[in-house]
Design a protein around this motif. Structure first.
Motif, PDB file in Angstrom:
ATOM      1  N   ALA A 168       0.828  -1.207   0.000  1.00  0.00           N
ATOM      2  CA  ALA A 168       0.000   0.000   0.000  1.00  0.00           C
ATOM      3  C   ALA A 168       0.863   1.258   0.000  1.00  0.00           C
ATOM      4  N   GLN A 169       1.992   1.206   0.716  1.00  0.00           N
ATOM      5  CA  GLN A 169       2.920   2.342   0.721  1.00  0.00           C
ATOM      6  C   GLN A 169       3.520   2.559  -0.667  1.00  0.00           C
ATOM      7  N   VAL A 170       3.849   1.456  -1.340  1.00  0.00           N
ATOM      8  CA  VAL A 170       4.416   1.566  -2.692  1.00  0.00           C
ATOM      9  C   VAL A 170       3.404   2.195  -3.642  1.00  0.00           C
ATOM     10  N   THR A 171       2.164   1.723  -3.584  1.00  0.00           N
ATOM     11  CA  THR A 171       1.122   2.273  -4.456  1.00  0.00           C
ATOM     12  C   THR A 171       0.952   3.767  -4.215  1.00  0.00           C
ATOM     13  N   ALA A 172       0.898   4.163  -2.943  1.00  0.00           N
ATOM     14  CA  ALA A 172       0.720   5.585  -2.604  1.00  0.00           C
ATOM     15  C   ALA A 172       1.898   6.414  -3.091  1.00  0.00           C
ATOM     16  N   ALA A 173       3.105   5.889  -2.908  1.00  0.00           N
ATOM     17  CA  ALA A 173       4.300   6.617  -3.346  1.00  0.00           C
ATOM     18  C   ALA A 173       4.341   6.735  -4.862  1.00  0.00           C
ATOM     19  N   GLU A 175       1.718   6.807  -6.886  1.00  0.00           N
ATOM     20  CA  GLU A 175       0.717   7.807  -7.265  1.00  0.00           C
ATOM     21  C   GLU A 175       1.253   9.219  -7.042  1.00  0.00           C
ATOM     22  N   LYS A 176       1.923   9.417  -5.914  1.00  0.00           N
ATOM     23  CA  LYS A 176       2.486  10.739  -5.586  1.00  0.00           C
ATOM     24  C   LYS A 176       3.550  11.149  -6.593  1.00  0.00           C
ATOM     25  N   TYR A 183       1.387  -0.521  -8.805  1.00  0.00           N
ATOM     26  CA  TYR A 183       0.885  -0.976  -7.510  1.00  0.00           C
ATOM     27  C   TYR A 183       1.997  -1.658  -6.712  1.00  0.00           C
ATOM     28  N   GLY A 184       1.706  -1.860  -5.434  1.00  0.00           N
ATOM     29  CA  GLY A 184       2.730  -2.394  -4.542  1.00  0.00           C
ATOM     30  C   GLY A 184       3.090  -3.843  -4.781  1.00  0.00           C
TER      31      GLY A 184
END
Length: 416
Positions: A168-173, A175-176, A183-184
C-alpha cells in the motif's frame, strides 16, 4: 508437436549382435535442451563404450500421452523425464521404478543434495524420482522502482500483512510520483505456490494423503486476505492480475512495471530480467521461510520394466553428480541438485542466474521438510484455484462463495 527422434526407437534391449547395452531415454523440451542432453549422453558413452543410447524428445504438449501409450504397451523408455503433476500418478500405476534400493546402495548418490530435495522425489516413502535440479518459489521485486520511490526492499521473513502494508505504501508513493497503474504487490491469491506456503505456515498442507489438506474456512481466510489488500490499494486491478495469472514471463507485473512484486519460481529470474530494463531482486515468499522447501524442477525416473536397472541408475547418477555433465547441462533443468556442482558452475552463470543461486543457497538452511509430491489431479486443483480467486478479484463472488466453489472443484479434480 510430433516427437523428434535422435535415434531409432528402442526400449532397453541389447543391441542385436553388438554386445552393447541399449538404453532408451525420453524427455520434453526445446532444441537447446535436446542439444545439451545429447552432448551429456555422448560424454557418458565416451566413458562407457559398452552403452549406447536411443534418445527421443518432443515438446511438452502430448508428452505424457505418448509416455502413457508406451507404458500401456510395456514399452516405456528405460529413463524418462517427469514432473510434479505426474510423479505420484506414475508411481501409483506401477510405471515408475522404485529407486530406493539403488539409492540405499549409493548407486544413485543423493548425499550432496539438500535433504528436502532428495525427499521430494519420494512417494509413500519410496524414491520414484531423482531431482534434475532445484527450484523454489521466490518473490521477485523491482529494485529500480523502489530506489526511485526511496522505499525499502522487501525482506525474507516479512509477514503477509507486512507485505500488504508495504504494498500500500508503494502504491501511494507511485501515485504521488505521478506513476499511473503502478501498484505495490501482485495479488497471489490464484497462485497455488503462495496458497501452499501460507497453509504450511498454518500447520496445514495442500494435500493430506489422497485428500485435500485444507477446509473451506482456510480458503475463505486466504481470499479475504487479498480482498483486504485490494481495499488498501496494495494490489492491482483485476484485469492486470488476470493477465499475470497466465504465467507468461512477459506479462508478469515486475516486467510490465505495473507492480513492485511478482510471485514466481526463483529460476525464472533470467526470463523476467531479459524482458525489463529494471534491476530485479528476489526474496522468499512472505511468512516463515521454513514453509518453503527445495523443490525438484523436474525428475529423472526409470521404467519399472527396464532390463538394465544398474545401468539406468548409473546414467541417472551421472546426470546429477558428474562435474563435466553439470557444466554441459547448466541450469536448464533447475539449479544443480548436487550443492558442490552448483558452486562449481556458478562462475559461468549470467548475473541474473547468479542472483538465483545466491537466493537458493541462502534459503537452503531455512528450508522445511518437503511434502510428498502433488497427487493425481493436481493440475485440475491449480486451475480451480485460479478460477475461484479471479471471481473474488472481479467481485463476482464473495470469499466464502469462491471458497466453496474451489473446494468442490478441487475435490472433483482429485476424485475425492
Amino acid at each position: 508437436m510430433l516427437p523428434v527422434a535422435l535415434g531409432a526407437a528402442a526400449c532397453g534391449d541389447d543391441d542385436s549382435g553388438s554386445g552393447k547395452t541399449e538404453i532408451s531415454i525420453f524427455w520434453w523440451g526445446a532444441d537447446g535442451r535436446a542439444q545439451i542432453t545429447q552432448k551429456a549422453l555422448d560424454l557418458y558413452q565416451s566413458k562407457h563404450p559398452d552403452v549406447v543410447f536411443k534418445p527421443t524428445w518432443q515438446g511438452n504438449q502430448g508428452y505424457f500421452e505418448k509416455l502413457a501409450t508406451q507404458a500401456a504397451g510395456g514399452n516405456a523408455p528405460d529413463i524418462f523425464q517427469i514432473d510434479d503433476n505426474f510423479l505420484g500418478e506414475y508411481s501409483a500405476r506401477g510405471i515408475a521404478m522404485d529407486l530406493s534400493p539403488l539409492v540405499s546402495s549409493n548407486k544413485i548418490d543423493l548425499s550432496k543434495f539438500p535433504e528436502s530435495l532428495a525427499r521430494y522425489g519420494q512417494v509413500d516413502g519410496k524414491q520414484f524420482g531423482i531431482a534434475t535440479g532445484e527450484n523454489t518459489p521466490g518473490m521477485v521485486y523491482d529494485k529500480t522502482l523502489l530506489q526511485q520511490l526511496k522505499l525499502p526492499e522487501p525482506k525474507t521473513g516479512m509477514s503477509w500483512d507486512e507485505l500488504i502494508d508495504w504494498g500500500a505504501q508503494v502504491t501511494a508513493a507511485a501515485e504521488k510520483a505521478g506513476l499511473k497503474n503502478v501498484y505495490g504487490t501482485m495479488d497471489p491469491s490464484a497462485d497455488y505456490k503462495a496458497f501452499w506456503m501460507w497453509l504450511r505456515q498454518q500447520g496445514k498442507q495442500l494435500y493430506n494423503g489422497s485428500q485435500l489438506g485444507f477446509t473451506e474456512a482456510d480458503v475463505q481466510k486466504w481470499f479475504e486476505l487479498w480482498q483486504g489488500a485490494a481495499a488498501k490499494k496494495a494490489t492491482p486491478t483485476a484485469d492486470l492480475i488476470h493477465a499475470a495469472n497466465g504465467g507468461d514471463a512477459t506479462k508478469q507485473l515486475v516486467v510490465t512495471k505495473n507492480a513492485a512484486t511478482s510471485f514466481m519460481w526463483s529460476n525464472q529470474m533470467p526470463d523476467l530480467s531479459k524482458n525489463t530494463d529494471h534491476e530485479l531482486g528476489v526474496v522468499a515468499y512472505p511468512g516463515d521461510p521454513s514453509a518453503q522447501w527445495a523443490r525438484a524442477a523436474l525428475y529423472w525416473s526409470a521404467f519399472k520394466g527396464t532390463k538394465h536397472p544398474d545401468v539406468v541408475a548409473d546414467v541417472i547418477n551421472f546426470f546429477v553428480n558428474d562435474p563435466e555433465a553439470a557444466k554441459i547441462l547448466g541450469t536448464d533443468r533447475g539449479l544443480p541438485s548436487n550443492l558442490d556442482l552448483r558452486k562449481a558452475i556458478e562462475a559461468d552463470l549470467s548475473p541474473q542466474m547468479k542472483t538465483t543461486v545466491a537466493f537458493e543457497n541462502e534459503m537452503t538452511p531455512k528450508f522445511g521438510q518437503a511434502p510428498p509430491p502433488p497427487i493425481k489431479g493436481h493440475s485440475g486443483v491449480r486451475a480451480a484455484l485460479v478460477k475461484a480467486a479471479e471471481t473474488v478479484s472481479y467481485k463476482q463472488a464473495s470469499p466464502a462463495e469462491a471458497a466453496a466453489a474451489f473446494v468442490a472443484d478441487a475435490k472433483a479434480a482429485i476424485g475425492g
